[in-house]
Design a protein around this motif. Structure first.
Motif, mmCIF file in Angstrom:
data_model
loop_
_atom_site.group_PDB
_atom_site.id
_atom_site.type_symbol
_atom_site.label_atom_id
_atom_site.label_comp_id
_atom_site.label_asym_id
_atom_site.label_seq_id
_atom_site.Cartn_x
_atom_site.Cartn_y
_atom_site.Cartn_z
ATOM 1 N N GLU A 1 0.845 -1.206 0.000
ATOM 2 C CA GLU A 1 0.000 0.000 0.000
ATOM 3 C C GLU A 1 0.879 1.255 0.000
ATOM 4 O O GLU A 1 0.685 2.167 -0.793
ATOM 5 N N TYR B 1 -7.920 -5.894 -2.827
ATOM 6 C CA TYR B 1 -7.408 -5.115 -1.702
ATOM 7 C C TYR B 1 -8.510 -4.281 -1.054
ATOM 8 O O TYR B 1 -8.686 -4.316 0.176
ATOM 9 N N GLU C 1 -3.932 -8.658 -0.011
ATOM 10 C CA GLU C 1 -2.823 -8.014 -0.713
ATOM 11 C C GLU C 1 -2.091 -9.068 -1.512
ATOM 12 O O GLU C 1 -1.376 -9.911 -0.974
#
Lengths: 391, 391
Positions: free
Chosen positions: A57, B349, B355
Motif C-alpha cells: 500500500e 485489496y 494483498e
C-alpha cells in the motif's frame, strides 16, 4: 577590524540536547555527514513503521503521492520547481546521474578547480578512462581575496572543446563559497554546460537554484538541513530536464524526470519522506536566523583562530566567502609535531576528544570548523586551547 | 497425484507476530518488497543511534571494519568470497553496476528471456539508446515442463555478436526457477558474459553463487532474508572482479572492488550492517527448515489453487520449478469480471483486504502467492474463497 563577541544562540535553552551527538566529545565536524535531531530520527522511525505495516500500500500505491509532496516542500526550500527535482542518495550520486545523462566523445573537456571535492575528481577520472574525456583542473591562487579570484582562471581555461564546467557551490577542503552565478553565466554564454555540486549548500546558505545559471544542480539535505542520511537532490534546468535520468533506471525509463527518479527500485525512502519535517524543524527558529547564526559563528571562529594562532587566512576575515564552515591553517608548531595531518586529527580525537577534520592543503594543514545549532563558542575555545598546546 | 495437507509451521506459536505487518489484511505479497521482523527494525534503530552519537567515528573510522564483517557473514550465506562482494541498494543497482562496468559497442547483443524483470528490460533499452546495443528477448513456450525448456531457445539465440546473457535466477512475473547453471555454462563456453539477477534468490533457495557459471551475480537481501529495505549485493567472478565498480564512484576509484563499494558517499548503511542479524534471526529456526517451509507452502498453494480453480498451471505441480512463490492463473470467470488486472488487484485489496499481485502474462492473469514465516494456509484458503466468488 574589531574582534567582537561570538553570536548569541538562536534560542534559549540547551540546543545541543536536540541532537543525538555524544556530548563527551567536542564535536566540530557537522560538515562531513551532518547530524539528525532526535525528533527527526523518531519521525523517520514512525514513517518506517507505517511503511512496514502495509508495505505494498505504502510503497506500491501511495509513494508517488508522498514523494510529490516531499518534492514540493524541498523544491520550495531550494528555490526551484518540483517537476525538475529528483531525490538521490547523496550529491555524489547526483553528479553521476548528470555525468551519465550526457553523451561523451573522446577529447571532450571538463573544467573544474583544484578545490573540487575529491570524489568528483575521481568521477571525472572514471569518465576519462571510459570515454577519453580530458579533465582541466585549474589552480586558484591563495589567499583568495574575493569572488573574482575564482573567475579569471576558469574562464581562461574555456575553449571550443569544453563541454562541462563542474564546480562546487561551497568547497569541501577549503570551505569557500564559489561564485557559481558568475562562473555559470560565463560558461553558458559559451555553450558550455554547467553542473553545480551544492553538497554543502542547502540549509547553509540562502539558495535559489533557479537563479543560478546552470544546467544541473545537486545537493545534500542530510548535511545542513539535518535530514536522516541518504537524502540528496538533483535539479535540472528546464532544457536539461528531458535528458536527466537517475543512475539506476528502473521500470519507468523514458517516462520523465520525476517519474524516473521517484522509482529507482526498492529502497528505504524515509530520508526523502522526512525532508519536509526537517525543513519544518528549523522553521520554528526561523531559517534565516539559523543560517545567520551558523555563518556568524563560523566567521567568528575564523577571525578568532586566525588571530590567536597568528596564521594567514585562506579568505577575507569579514567572512564574505564563508557559509557555516571555516578552514583555518593550524599553527606551524602544531603541524611540526605530527607525521601527517591524519596523525594530528587522530591525536585530537584520541587524546582530547575533539572531532574535527585536519586537511592538508597546498602544504599547510587546516582545521575545518563546522557550526550548527549544537555548536557553541566554548567548543571553539577548547579547540584553540588544545591546538595551542600542541608541539 | 495426491493433494496432501499443507506443511506445518517451522515453530510453535504465532510467527506472524514477529513481523510488523498489519494483520487486518490477508498479506500474500512478501515477494515485492519483503517484510522486516520487528526485532530487526529495532536492531536497525539501535545501530543508527550508535552512528548518530559519533558519526565521524562510526562512518569515517569504523565503517570499513563493520562492513567487512557484514560482507563476510553475507558472503558465507550466499556461497561466495567476501572480497568479491559489494553492497548495493537493490538488485536493480547491482545490474546497472555490472552493465556500466562493461564497455559497449554498437551492434553488441544482449540475450534475455521474456520472463525478464521489467526494470532490467528497461536498463537494456537504455543501453540500446545510448550505445546501440541490440536486445534479443526470447520467448519461453508455456507451460514450462522442466528446466530444459529454458535452455534450447536461449542457446539458439547466441551468435558471434552476443556479449551478455542477462537472466533472472527466479522470474518475477511467473515465479519460476531458471536453470542458471546450465544457461551460464552454455554462454560462458561461447565466450559470452553472464549476469544473473537473483533478486528473489538469497533466502528463498539454497544459494552457492560461486558454483554458478557467471561473471556477476546480484541479489536482494531485503526480500527473502528480511533485512531492512535497501540491502542488495553484487558479486563478481574472480576474473570480473577487477572490472566491476559501483554506479556512483566516490573517493576510492580504482582501489579495488570492496574498497570502492564500501564507500559510495554518505548514506544510511544500516540495512547492510543489519544483514548478519537478519541471517541470525532465521538461524534460530534453521535456514533449511525456513526455506523448506516456504517452498512447500508455495507448492501446496500452487497445487491447491490449480485444482480448486481448474486452471492450467504454468509449471509442473510437483513444485520443482518453484521457490517460495507461485503464479497461478485466475479462473476465467474472475478475469472476465474486471476491465484490467490492476482493477482486479485493487478490488481484492479494497473489498476483501487481500494483498496479492495480479499479473497479466500472455493474455491470462495470474495471482502470485508469496510464502514466508508469516504466511499460513488459512490465508491462501481465504484468497481461494474470495477469488471463487468473483464474476
Amino acid at each position: 577590524m574589531s574582534f567582537d563577541a561570538p553570536p548569541s544562540p538562536v534560542a534559549d535553552g540547551d540546543l545541543a540536547s536536540l541532537f543525538p551527538l555524544d556530548r563527551s566529545y567536542t564535536f566540530l565536524n557537522h560538515g562531513s555527514f551532518g547530524s539528525t535531531p532526535l525528533e527527526l530520527l523518531a519521525e523517520q522511525d514512525r514513517v518506517r513503521r507505517e511503511i512496514e505495516a502495509r508495505p505494498i500500500e505504502m510503497i506500491g500505491r501511495r509513494m508517488d503521492t508522498l514523494l510529490a509532496s516531499a518534492r514540493e516542500s524541498v523544491a520550495r526550500f531550494v528555490g526551484t520547481s518540483p517537476d525538475r527535482l529528483g531525490f538521490v542518495t547523496n550529491a555524489t550520486e547526483g553528479v553521476h546521474a548528470v555525468l551519465r545523462s550526457m553523451r561523451w566523445r573522446a577529447g571532450d573537456e571538463v573544467v573544474c578547480i583544484n578545490h573540487v571535492y575529491g570524489a568528483m575528481r575521481q568521477s571525472l577520472r572514471r569518465l576519462a578512462d571510459e570515454f577519453g574525456i580530458v579533465l582541466r583542473e585549474l589552480t586558484i591562487p591563495l589567499p583568495v581575496q574575493g569572488s573574482h579570484d575564482f573567475v579569471a582562471p576558469v574562464v581562461a581555461a574555456f575553449n571550443g572543446r569544453t563541454r562541462l564546467l563542474l564546480v562546487d557551490h561551497i568547497t569541501s577542503p577549503t570551505a569557500l563559497i564559489v561564485p557559481v552565478e558568475e562562473l555559470g553565466r560565463e560558461a553558458q554564454r559559451r555553450g558550455i554546460r554547467v553542473l553545480v555540486d551544492g553538497a554543502h549548500a542547502p540549509g547553509s546558505i540562502p539558495l535559489a537554484i533557479d537563479r543560478i545559471p546552470c544546467d544541473a544542480y545537486t545537493g545534500n539535505l542530510h548535511k545542513w538541513c539535518c535530514t536522516p542520511k541518504g537524502c540528496g537532490i538533483v535539479v535540472a534546468s528546464p532544457e536539461f530536464a528531458s535528458e536527466l535520468r537517475p543512475i539506476a533506471t528502473s521500470h519507468r525509463y523514458g517516462e520523465g524526470l520525476t517519474r524516473e527518479f521517484d522509482w529507482q527500485g526498492t529502497r528505504d525512502m524515509t530520508p526523502w519522506l522526512v525532508a519536509p519535517a526537517a525543513i519544518r524543524f528549523f522553521d520554528r527558529f526561523g531559517w534565516d536566523r539559523v543560517r545567520q547564526h551558523n555563518h556568524e559563528l563560523a566567521a567568528w571562529s575564523h577571525r578568532e583562530l586566525v588571530r590567536r594562532w597568528d596564521v594567514v587566512p585562506l579568505s577575507p576575515l569579514d567572512g564574505s566567502l564563508l557559509a557555516a564552515m571555516a578552514a583555518i591553517p593550524v599553527p606551524e608548531k602544531a603541524q611540526a609535531a605530527f607525521a601527517s595531518e591524519t596523525a594530528m586529527q587522530a591525536h585530537l580525537y584520541d587524546h582530547a576528544r575533539i572531532e574535527i577534520p585536519v586537511i592538508a592543503w597546498q602544504g599547510r594543514w587546516h582545521v575545518r570548523v563546522s557550526c550548527h545549532l549544537h555548536t557553541t563558542p566554548g567548543l571553539v575555545d577548547r579547540l584553540d586551547e588544545v591546538v595551542r598546546g600542541l608541539g
